[in-house]
Design an enzyme around this catalytic site. Structure first.
Site, PDB file in Angstrom:
ATOM      1  CE  LYS A   1     -74.172  24.871  17.215  1.00 29.83           C
ATOM      2  NZ  LYS A   1     -74.805  25.959  18.303  1.00 29.83           N
TER       3      LYS A   1
ATOM      4  CD  GLU B   1     -84.871  14.427  22.258  1.00 32.14           C
ATOM      5  OE1 GLU B   1     -86.450  14.634  22.203  1.00 32.14           O
ATOM      6  OE2 GLU B   1     -83.996  14.511  23.302  1.00 32.14           O
TER       7      GLU B   1
ATOM      8  CB  CYS C   1     -87.617  17.273  25.012  1.00 34.94           C
ATOM      9  SG  CYS C   1     -86.027  16.132  25.292  1.00 34.94           S
TER      10      CYS C   1
ATOM     11  CD  GLU D   1     -91.220  21.503  24.725  1.00 34.08           C
ATOM     12  OE1 GLU D   1     -90.839  21.797  23.475  1.00 34.08           O
ATOM     13  OE2 GLU D   1     -90.329  20.549  25.220  1.00 34.08           O
TER      14      GLU D   1
HETATM   15  P1  ADP Z   1     -83.703  26.172  22.036  1.00 33.76           P
HETATM   16  O1  ADP Z   1     -84.922  26.914  21.411  1.00 33.76           O
HETATM   17  O2  ADP Z   1     -84.375  25.470  23.111  1.00 33.76           O
HETATM   18  O3  ADP Z   1     -82.403  26.741  22.367  1.00 33.76           O
HETATM   19  P2  ADP Z   1     -82.811  25.501  19.695  1.00 33.76           P
HETATM   20  O4  ADP Z   1     -83.362  23.931  18.566  1.00 33.76           O
HETATM   21  O5  ADP Z   1     -82.629  26.355  19.255  1.00 33.76           O
HETATM   22  O6  ADP Z   1     -83.425  24.840  20.907  1.00 33.76           O
HETATM   23  O7  ADP Z   1     -81.230  25.012  19.248  1.00 33.76           O
HETATM   24  C1  ADP Z   1     -81.423  23.669  19.704  1.00 33.76           C
HETATM   25  C2  ADP Z   1     -79.220  23.616  18.802  1.00 33.76           C
HETATM   26  O8  ADP Z   1     -80.157  24.351  17.651  1.00 33.76           O
HETATM   27  C3  ADP Z   1     -78.615  24.697  19.390  1.00 33.76           C
HETATM   28  O9  ADP Z   1     -77.287  23.880  18.934  1.00 33.76           O
HETATM   29  C4  ADP Z   1     -78.755  25.780  18.521  1.00 33.76           C
HETATM   30  O10 ADP Z   1     -77.551  26.443  18.401  1.00 33.76           O
HETATM   31  C5  ADP Z   1     -78.510  24.883  17.240  1.00 33.76           C
HETATM   32  N1  ADP Z   1     -79.857  26.069  16.375  1.00 33.76           N
HETATM   33  C6  ADP Z   1     -80.310  26.907  16.079  1.00 33.76           C
HETATM   34  N2  ADP Z   1     -80.736  27.341  14.812  1.00 33.76           N
HETATM   35  C7  ADP Z   1     -80.452  27.163  14.149  1.00 33.76           C
HETATM   36  C8  ADP Z   1     -80.323  26.824  12.741  1.00 33.76           C
HETATM   37  N3  ADP Z   1     -80.761  27.889  11.842  1.00 33.76           N
HETATM   38  N4  ADP Z   1     -79.934  25.505  11.834  1.00 33.76           N
HETATM   39  C9  ADP Z   1     -78.849  24.621  12.480  1.00 33.76           C
HETATM   40  N5  ADP Z   1     -78.954  24.768  13.795  1.00 33.76           N
HETATM   41  C10 ADP Z   1     -79.721  25.747  14.499  1.00 33.76           C
END
Ligand code: ADP
Length: 477
Positions: free
Chosen positions: A174, A249, A283, A381
């Protein structure tokens, strides 16, 4: 607009079940590049079915047969690097040369994993009695879900797919909603090179729904995630019911220490490479610069010159070294960090604002002097091209300042004193240490964080541990 790509589910190219799509936007100009399928729980369930049905056949293949399509996928990515890099710059914004570099880096994880597939071995351990044998088998964990971020749209996928498939696992990927095109392009190549049906599935869309459907299904045995610490915590809670294994990570807050005995040219080149790659959106980017008091003036003067020479603009423009940030929220966060630092007494030596009259989401490379621990840029960050600087007097003080964070992903330091080098490396509480080296990431090395930067390691043989179960057989002859 580019044509709408399709999900890769159980060997078939499919739209979202209800036909819905969502836009992918070019960060450089805000224009929609393409629409991609908006998947959710239904697509996740179909992908789990595909991955679960494919698992026994893939697991039971001889290792060299699993290696073959992985190597072919690596070769296809290298052959297709121009097209893939262009697509990445369109959706992610990084300069084209960096995007090409990422495609090669991404391919290197597949290549390494293909080589390692043949060397995933068990053990026979001497037993305590003559009529017994202790046999240790290493077997794939099963169906895995990978959730990946937008900052490395290709490499964060192959760093997970390579070892998972090499071990005999099947996978659902995903990708981040901002950068699904690179992921789906890799999926298309995977089909072309003959990765078997159901072994690799790629679905785009609603992250919480897709993740929830996967956590709810006990056939999904492992989730591997690269992203923010906040989402990492959400996943840990979701994994509790079915006790799925997790590799996380998460965020970092890397210190970059320059000791008074450092090779100054090398340290300058190191800061520039570490801080401004991907416009500071990695990161492991240097997030805080700590320079010994005796050299801070000449060091920052030269650093300012280097920073002024960077070229800000759209990633497809020739010569650009700092591209746009991923979206408006990212620019606003960087702006708020700079404003907060200035309010608390920091001095802007270079940059300090958005770029004017150029690509809409570019932020100027920014050097902030006289920074103090309570400033947001010093304790969170920033994820942008902003470099806060502070000085230190002693080695102990530098180490304490560096470790004063809940994060523990990467840390860098420059010194020519070999004893200090080992001493400081041992005392820094970070999973990745760049000792006189600003670019530590590579396919064969263990990558991952301590403290709130995550669980487990990716890369090299350590990634094989992440995708295999150890089974112990006590055998009486
Ligand atoms: P950033 O803030 O750098 O965008 P995120 O942690 O929000 O980092 O996003 C990293 C990944 O996690 C993306 O693929 C995003 O779609 C996914 N993501 C965000 N929220 C959720 C959630 N509640 N459950 C699972 N995956 C998520």
């Amino acid at each position: 607009m580019l044509p709408t790509p399709l999900h890769l589910i159980d060997g078939r190219r499919t739209p979202a079940a209800d036909g819905r799509t969502f836009p992918v936007v070019n960060p450089a100009d805000g224009q929609t590049i393409s629409e991609v399928p908006l998947g959710g729980a239904a697509e996740a369930r179909a992908a789990i079915e595909g991955a679960a049905s494919a698992f026994p056949g893939w697991r039971d293949l001889p290792a060299h047969e699993r290696a073959r399509p992985l190597r072919a996928l690596a070769e296809a990515m290298v052959r297709d690097q121009q097209r893939l890099a262009h697509l990445m710059t369109l959706e992610q914004g990084k300069p084209l040369a960096e995007a090409r570099g990422e495609i090669l880096y991404a391919a290197s994880f597949l290549e390494w994993s293909a080589e390692e597939a043949r060397r995933i071995c068990g053990q026979v351990i001497p037993a305590s009695s003559v009529e017994k044998r202790i046999v240790v088998l290493r077997q794939p964990v099963g169906v895995c879900l990978a959730i990946t971020p937008w900052n490395f749209p290709a490499a964060m996928i192959t760093r997970k797919v390579g070892p998972a498939l090499a071990c005999g696992c099947t996978m659902i990927v995903k990708p981040a909603e901002q950068t699904p095109l690179s992921a789906l392009a890799i999926g298309e190549l995977a089909m072309q090179v003959g990765i078997p049906q159901g072994v690799l599935n790629i679905i785009t869309g609603d992250a919480p729904q897709i993740a929830a459907a996967c956590f709810a299904d006990p056939r999904v045995r492992k989730v591997t995630f690269t992203g923010s610490t906040d989402v990492g915590r959400v996943l840990v809670r979701q994994a509790a019911d079915n006790l799925q294994r997790l590799t996380l990570e998460l965020g970092g807050h890397a210190p970059f220490i320059v000791f008074e005995d450092a090779d100054i040219d090398a340290a300058l080149a190191g800061v520039m490479a570490s801080k401004f790659r991907n416009s500071g959106q990695t990161c492991i980017c240097a997030n805080r610069l700590l320079v010994h008091r005796s050299i801070i003036e000449p060091f920052t003067a030269r650093l300012a010159e280097h920073m002024r020479a960077l070229k800000v603009g759209a990633g497809l423009e020739p010569g650009v070294t700092v591209g746009p940030l991923i979206d408006d929220a990212a620019v606003e966060k960087v702006e708020s960090h700079v404003a907060d630092a200035v309010e608390r007494g920091a001095v802007v030596r270079v940059g300090g604002s958005r770029a004017m009259g150029t690509a809409m989401r570019c932020f100027l490379p920014t050097l902030l002097e006289r920074c103090t621990p309570e400033m947001r840029c010093w304790c969170e960050e920033t994820f942008g091209p902003v470099l806060p600087v502070a000085s230190f007097e002693t080695e102990d003080q530098a180490v304490a300042m560096a470790n004063d964070t809940p994060y523990g992903l990467a840390a860098y330091f420059y010194t020519r004193d070999a004893s200090r080098l080992m001493r400081v490396a041992e005392r820094l509480e970070f999973g990745v240490i760049g000792a006189n080296d600003a670019l530590p990431s590579t396919a064969q090395a263990p990558f991952g964080g301590m403290k709130q930067s995550g669980w487990g390691r990716e890369g090299g043989a350590f990634a094989i541990d992440a995708y295999t179960e150890i089974k112990y057989m006590s055998w009486r002859l």
